[in-house]
Write a protein that holds these residues in place. Structure first.
Motif, PDB file in Angstrom:
ATOM      1  N   THR A  12      -7.444   4.843   0.079  1.00  0.00           N
ATOM      2  CA  THR A  12      -8.832   4.386   0.108  1.00  0.00           C
ATOM      3  C   THR A  12      -9.370   4.197  -1.302  1.00  0.00           C
ATOM      4  N   TYR A  50      -9.991  -0.121   1.053  1.00  0.00           N
ATOM      5  CA  TYR A  50      -8.577   0.253   0.909  1.00  0.00           C
ATOM      6  C   TYR A  50      -7.929  -0.477  -0.253  1.00  0.00           C
ATOM      7  N   ARG A  77      -7.286   5.927   7.753  1.00  0.00           N
ATOM      8  CA  ARG A  77      -6.888   5.589   9.116  1.00  0.00           C
ATOM      9  C   ARG A  77      -5.654   4.705   9.085  1.00  0.00           C
ATOM     10  N   ASP A  84     -12.657  -7.336   3.901  1.00  0.00           N
ATOM     11  CA  ASP A  84     -11.214  -7.425   4.103  1.00  0.00           C
ATOM     12  C   ASP A  84     -10.689  -8.593   3.276  1.00  0.00           C
ATOM     13  N   ARG A  92      -5.316   0.083   8.588  1.00  0.00           N
ATOM     14  CA  ARG A  92      -6.322  -0.601   7.766  1.00  0.00           C
ATOM     15  C   ARG A  92      -5.659  -1.463   6.695  1.00  0.00           C
ATOM     16  N   THR A  93      -4.372  -1.271   6.469  1.00  0.00           N
ATOM     17  CA  THR A  93      -3.601  -2.141   5.595  1.00  0.00           C
ATOM     18  C   THR A  93      -2.351  -2.558   6.351  1.00  0.00           C
ATOM     19  N   GLY A  97      -7.809  -3.858   4.366  1.00  0.00           N
ATOM     20  CA  GLY A  97      -9.128  -3.734   4.965  1.00  0.00           C
ATOM     21  C   GLY A  97     -10.121  -3.175   3.961  1.00  0.00           C
ATOM     22  N   ASP A 150       1.585  -2.338  10.705  1.00  0.00           N
ATOM     23  CA  ASP A 150       0.504  -1.523  10.142  1.00  0.00           C
ATOM     24  C   ASP A 150       1.050  -0.444   9.227  1.00  0.00           C
TER      25      ASP A 150
END
Length: 129
Positions: A56, A119, A64, A31, A67-68, A116, A89
């Protein structure tokens, strides 16, 4: 935002590329965060709006939500996962504007993007209102 941008580097797998009209942070195994070099006084602003795209960095990663993130930090520590005072998010595979309410914040903070592992986020424009 003036003063430039910095990136946390938890590992050697994170890259930042700057083009004429966009900037991208891309991670593989760790991350990391991309943030403004100087703190910004958010006292008189209502929202932070970021026009960007996420996804991704590998075909085996699952898309998902969360994740960022668009973040505001009181201090930058490690990979940018701590010291968040506000964040929103990204949904999976987002392309467009994302808004973060900063109306309750007073004082100076770092603003930027958390990515994350596996990503990327391409930022086309960031503005405060």
């Amino acid at each position: 935002f003036t003063g430039g941008w910095e990136v946390t580097t938890k590992g050697s797998d994170t890259t930042v590329s700057k083009g004429f009209d966009a900037m991208t942070i891309s991670t593989m195994y760790d991350d990391n965060s991309l943030y403004c070099s100087k703190k910004i006084d958010l006292t008189h602003f209502k929202k932070l709006v970021v026009d960007s795209k996420n996804g991704t960095t590998t075909s085996s990663a699952e898309h998902r939500d969360g994740r960022t993130k668009v973040c505001v930090w009181s201090a930058i520590d490690g990979d940018g996962s701590s010291n968040r005072v506000a964040y929103v998010d990204y949904p999976a595979k987002h392309d467009g504007e994302l808004e973060l309410d900063v109306s309750a914040l007073t004082g100076e903070y770092y603003v930027g993007i958390f990515a994350g592992k596996y990503y990327y986020v391409t930022v086309r424009k960031a503005k405060l209102w």
